[in-house]
Design an enzyme around this catalytic site. Structure first.
Site, PDB file in Angstrom:
ATOM      1  N   CYS A  74      -4.544   2.525  -3.849  1.00 18.62           N
ATOM      2  CA  CYS A  74      -3.328   2.961  -3.134  1.00 18.62           C
ATOM      3  C   CYS A  74      -2.185   1.992  -3.346  1.00 18.62           C
ATOM      4  O   CYS A  74      -1.371   1.760  -2.438  1.00 18.62           O
ATOM      5  CB  CYS A  74      -3.578   3.134  -1.637  1.00 18.62           C
ATOM      6  SG  CYS A  74      -4.761   4.392  -1.248  1.00 18.62           S
ATOM      7  N   LYS A  91     -10.949  -1.109   9.921  1.00 14.68           N
ATOM      8  CA  LYS A  91     -11.054  -2.265   9.024  1.00 14.68           C
ATOM      9  C   LYS A  91     -11.528  -3.508   9.768  1.00 14.68           C
ATOM     10  O   LYS A  91     -11.682  -4.571   9.183  1.00 14.68           O
ATOM     11  CB  LYS A  91      -9.696  -2.520   8.356  1.00 14.68           C
ATOM     12  CG  LYS A  91      -9.269  -1.306   7.524  1.00 14.68           C
ATOM     13  CD  LYS A  91      -8.533  -1.623   6.274  1.00 14.68           C
ATOM     14  CE  LYS A  91      -8.372  -0.364   5.449  1.00 14.68           C
ATOM     15  NZ  LYS A  91      -7.127  -0.332   4.684  1.00 14.68           N
ATOM     16  N   ASP A 106       2.540  -4.843   8.114  1.00 15.00           N
ATOM     17  CA  ASP A 106       1.324  -4.041   7.985  1.00 15.00           C
ATOM     18  C   ASP A 106       0.143  -5.011   8.003  1.00 15.00           C
ATOM     19  O   ASP A 106      -0.077  -5.752   7.053  1.00 15.00           O
ATOM     20  CB  ASP A 106       1.409  -3.261   6.664  1.00 15.00           C
ATOM     21  CG  ASP A 106       0.097  -2.574   6.280  1.00 15.00           C
ATOM     22  OD1 ASP A 106      -0.930  -2.807   6.946  1.00 15.00           O
ATOM     23  OD2 ASP A 106       0.112  -1.811   5.296  1.00 15.00           O
ATOM     24  N   GLN A 154      -4.932  -5.353   6.479  1.00 12.99           N
ATOM     25  CA  GLN A 154      -5.871  -6.239   5.779  1.00 12.99           C
ATOM     26  C   GLN A 154      -6.006  -7.604   6.435  1.00 12.99           C
ATOM     27  O   GLN A 154      -6.934  -8.345   6.131  1.00 12.99           O
ATOM     28  CB  GLN A 154      -5.430  -6.472   4.328  1.00 12.99           C
ATOM     29  CG  GLN A 154      -5.712  -5.358   3.367  1.00 12.99           C
ATOM     30  CD  GLN A 154      -7.152  -4.899   3.362  1.00 12.99           C
ATOM     31  OE1 GLN A 154      -8.081  -5.691   3.469  1.00 12.99           O
ATOM     32  NE2 GLN A 154      -7.346  -3.609   3.229  1.00 12.99           N
ATOM     33  N   HIS A 210       0.873  -1.175   0.000  1.00  9.86           N
ATOM     34  CA  HIS A 210       0.000   0.000   0.000  1.00  9.86           C
ATOM     35  C   HIS A 210       0.913   1.228   0.000  1.00  9.86           C
ATOM     36  O   HIS A 210       2.029   1.174   0.527  1.00  9.86           O
ATOM     37  CB  HIS A 210      -0.807  -0.064   1.304  1.00  9.86           C
ATOM     38  CG  HIS A 210      -1.924   0.916   1.428  1.00  9.86           C
ATOM     39  ND1 HIS A 210      -1.725   2.226   1.787  1.00  9.86           N
ATOM     40  CD2 HIS A 210      -3.262   0.760   1.278  1.00  9.86           C
ATOM     41  CE1 HIS A 210      -2.907   2.838   1.859  1.00  9.86           C
ATOM     42  NE2 HIS A 210      -3.850   1.972   1.549  1.00  9.86           N
TER      43      HIS A 210
END
Ligand SMILES: *Cc1c(COP(=O)(O)O)cnc(C)c1O
Length: 404
Positions: free
Chosen positions: A362, A224, A198, A201, A121
């Site tokens: 992104c 999220k 990260d 997600q 991202h």
């Protein structure tokens, strides 16, 4: 097993219509929807105990502080961090990454190398480019193959004694690929490098165990995972958080201040300058409670069914190409139809009440890899249904007819 009809009743927004049609919300990878249980916690906070934390002797301040710190403990437990002060509240994934990048700026020098993946991202690319400009360190990229999987032999070849940090997302938001972070972490550590994952997600679909992963930093955003926007967390191993300098100066992050010298507070407050998103932190904890009550194994199993069903139905459409066909992936389907611009399809779907994302998500380097301007992305959560996928397929076919 997961009772989706019962779950859907928890989400008031799923009852609304858009352009006269029942809302079908397939933009979950951008942000998830919020259940009543979390909305109630937000309303309760502002109705009953809104106060600034850590500073007041009065009851409201103590109630707010207790709830905020209890939520931190929930987050710690959820991710299985060893200690609660290894959980730093932030404004979200982007903020967390910038905090770490800023801290490492003072630790690295010219000639040092950092590695990111081709699947990142922008929030995991741009801070590191800025970082390299400041420090003179070099940015290396793990390439991906046509399926949207990282090429691990190339990763192995990038690692050397100059590698100081590796940054990789757990799951790609653009393609849904689940990256083999266990392998990536093990190899990085063998080379003497730290790893930041990260998890923006992955947290909606999996339950990461930061100790089992032995990851150095893990970051995510509450919005999220059925929580509110503007709040998230940074998990860092205590030894790393102690090594990094503070990110922002201000109230709350100090031990003692004078004009000659200021000393910093201990963890986690060293990284939590100013009045935080108190209500957001408490609601983040409530969102984790909500998802844990459903159970992440149930969530993963159901979402995998939606992914398999949606993929099979989409593949029946002539001229449709799915980008991201990794063996390990979550409920994100990125695709294009012939040469039709994704934006045009997205606009027509919206007229029919269906929310999908169109564009580069992104992640422009991924689009460049496939030589496309963008994709249409449908991303499913546990409150979506096969019936919604059916309605989406019908609407998509209509849109394709109108545009070709
Ligand atoms: C959404 C997302 C981000 C950014 O999260 P913010 O909440 O906007 O800071 C970063 N990385 C991935 C993989 C994402 O999906």
């Amino acid at each position: 097993m997961l009772d989706v009809q019962k779950i859907r009743k928890d989400f008031p927004i799923l009852n609304r219509t858009v352009n006269g049609k029942p809302l079908i919300y397939f933009d979950n990878a951008a942000t998830s929807q919020t259940p009543q249980q979390v909305i109630d916690v937000i309303v309760d906070y502002y109705s009953n105990y809104n106060a600034n934390i850590h500073r007041g002797v009065h009851s409201l301040s103590q109630e707010a502080t207790d709830a905020y710190e209890q939520a931190r403990n929930k987050i710690q437990k959820h991710f299985n961090a060893k200690q609660s002060h290894e959980i730093i509240y932030t404004a979200g994934t982007t903020h967390s990454i910038n905090l770490v990048a800023n801290g490492f700026s003072s630790l690295l020098k010219k000639g040092d190398e950092i590695i990111v993946s081709a699947l990142e991202h922008h929030s995991n690319i741009v801070p590191w480019q800025m970082f390299c400009e400041r420090t003179g360190a070099t940015l290396k990229v793990i390439p991906m193959n046509e399926n949207g999987e990282l090429i691990l032999s190339d990763y192995d070849a990038l690692l050397n004694e100059n590698t100081k940090l590796v940054f990789v997302n757990h799951i790609s938001n653009a393609l849904g690929t689940i990256n083999p972070i266990e392998y990536i972490i093990e190899k990085a550590h063998a080379a003497g490098a730290a790893v930041l994952v990260d998890g923006a997600q992955s947290c909606p679909h999996l339950k990461p165990d930061v100790q089992a992963l032995d990851v150095d930093f893990y970051v995510c955003s509450a919005h999220k995972i059925c929580g509110p926007t503007g709040v998230g967390m940074l998990y860092g191993k205590e030894e790393w958080l102690n090594k990094l300098p503070p990110y922002q100066g201000g109230g709350e992050m100090i031990a003692e201040v004078s004009f000659e010298k200021t000393t910093y507070a201990g963890l986690p407050h060293k990284f939590e300058a100013g009045t935080p998103n108190i209500c957001g932190g408490i609601a983040f904890g409530a969102a984790l409670d909500y998802m844990n009550a459903i159970g992440f194994e149930n969530i993963a199993e159901y979402e995998n069914e939606l992914l398999a069903y949606g993929t099979a139905e989409l593949q029946k459409i002539e001229g449709l190409k799915i980008y991201g066909t990794a063996k390990e992936k979550t409920s994100v389907i990125s695709f294009n139809v012939g040469t039709i611009h994704p934006y045009d399809i997205g606009t027509i779907l919206d007229k029919m009440g269906i929310a999908v994302r169109t564009g580069h998500h992104c992640a422009q380097p991924i689009m460049d890899f496939y030589k496309i301007p963008g994709t249409i992305r449908a991303s499913f959560m546990f409150y979506n249904t096969k019936e919604e996928i059916d309605a989406f397929i019908v609407a998509l076919k209509k849109a394709i007819m109108m545009l070709s």
